[in-house]
Design a protein around this motif. Structure first.
Motif, short mmCIF file in Angstrom:
data_model
loop_
_atom_site.label_atom_id
_atom_site.label_comp_id
_atom_site.label_asym_id
_atom_site.label_seq_id
_atom_site.Cartn_x
_atom_site.Cartn_y
_atom_site.Cartn_z
N UNK A 97 21.95 45.97 36.97
CA UNK A 97 22.69 46.95 36.16
C UNK A 97 23.35 46.22 34.99
N UNK A 98 23.23 46.80 33.78
CA UNK A 98 23.80 46.20 32.57
C UNK A 98 24.53 47.27 31.75
N UNK A 99 25.52 46.82 31.01
CA UNK A 99 26.24 47.66 30.06
C UNK A 99 26.14 46.98 28.71
N UNK A 100 25.60 47.68 27.71
CA UNK A 100 25.34 47.11 26.39
C UNK A 100 26.12 47.87 25.32
N UNK A 101 26.80 47.12 24.45
CA UNK A 101 27.40 47.67 23.24
C UNK A 101 26.57 47.14 22.09
N UNK A 102 26.16 48.01 21.19
CA UNK A 102 25.35 47.56 20.08
C UNK A 102 25.17 48.62 19.02
N UNK A 103 24.08 48.46 18.27
CA UNK A 103 23.77 49.36 17.15
C UNK A 103 22.31 49.77 17.23
N UNK A 104 22.07 51.01 16.89
CA UNK A 104 20.73 51.57 16.96
C UNK A 104 19.84 51.06 15.82
N UNK A 105 18.56 51.01 16.10
CA UNK A 105 17.56 50.65 15.11
C UNK A 105 17.45 51.75 14.06
N UNK A 106 17.12 51.36 12.84
CA UNK A 106 16.94 52.35 11.77
C UNK A 106 15.71 53.22 11.99
N UNK A 108 15.02 54.92 14.52
CA UNK A 108 15.38 56.10 15.29
C UNK A 108 14.91 56.10 16.73
N UNK A 109 14.11 55.13 17.12
CA UNK A 109 13.63 55.07 18.49
C UNK A 109 14.66 54.44 19.42
N UNK A 110 14.29 54.28 20.67
CA UNK A 110 15.21 53.69 21.65
C UNK A 110 15.25 52.15 21.56
N UNK A 111 15.61 51.68 20.40
CA UNK A 111 15.70 50.24 20.16
C UNK A 111 17.01 49.96 19.45
N UNK A 112 17.49 48.74 19.62
CA UNK A 112 18.73 48.40 18.95
C UNK A 112 19.05 46.93 18.98
N UNK A 113 20.22 46.65 18.50
CA UNK A 113 20.75 45.29 18.41
C UNK A 113 21.93 45.22 19.37
N UNK A 114 21.87 44.31 20.32
CA UNK A 114 22.94 44.16 21.29
C UNK A 114 23.99 43.18 20.78
N UNK A 115 25.25 43.61 20.79
CA UNK A 115 26.35 42.73 20.42
C UNK A 115 26.94 42.08 21.67
N UNK A 116 27.17 42.90 22.71
CA UNK A 116 27.67 42.36 23.97
C UNK A 116 26.94 42.99 25.14
N UNK A 117 26.86 42.23 26.21
CA UNK A 117 26.28 42.67 27.47
C UNK A 117 27.30 42.39 28.56
#
Length: 146
Positions: A97-106, A108-117
């Protein structure tokens, strides 16, 4: 004449070095791929972790309010930076189990940039490596969770 040739070669070498560095800088630009206006706060179950250079990736399933499951992929920094911070690939086995804070990809899909885990045991790691990425904490998050 020899002195002029030496200076010319030094200048050419310096310009070549700078030209070679430009693609690397462009490659690591957060703003080119991710949207700072679309933060996310996601919790899910790891399906795959890829420890690759220059960026690692984590894939995890997120269950929606309607019960549907979406597999997300988030970019991490380089494996050596992750391991220097204490995060090991073995911490991210399938089923974790993980909790991710980040930003979504431009895109629009289910991809992004993780800042913290954050792992289920409470350990939190800085996972991003882009110098131009905005900081993220749970305290400055305001959004709908996806």
């Amino acid at each position: 004449m020899r002195e002029s040739l030496g200076r010319l070669l030094a200048i050419a070498a310096g310009m070549g070095f700078l030209a070679g560095a430009m693609p690397a800088l462009a490659h690591h630009a957060f703003a080119a791929e991710y949207d700072a206006d679309q933060p996310f706060d996601l919790t899910g179950i790891v399906t795959k972790a890829r420890w690759t250079n220059p960026h690692s990736w984590l894939y995890f399933d997120v269950k929606g309010a309607d019960g549907s499951v979406t597999n997300w992929g988030v970019e991490f920094g380089a494996p050596n930076n992750l391991e220097d911070s204490g995060l090991k690939k073995t911490d991210l086995q399938a089923g974790t189990k993980v909790h991710i804070l980040g930003y979504r990809s431009k895109n629009g899909g289910p991809f992004g940039y993780s800042v913290t885990l954050t792992l289920d045991d409470g350990r939190t790691f800085k996972t991003g490596g882009a110098q131009d990425a905005p900081a993220r904490t749970a305290l400055n998050y305001s959004g709908d969770g996806a």
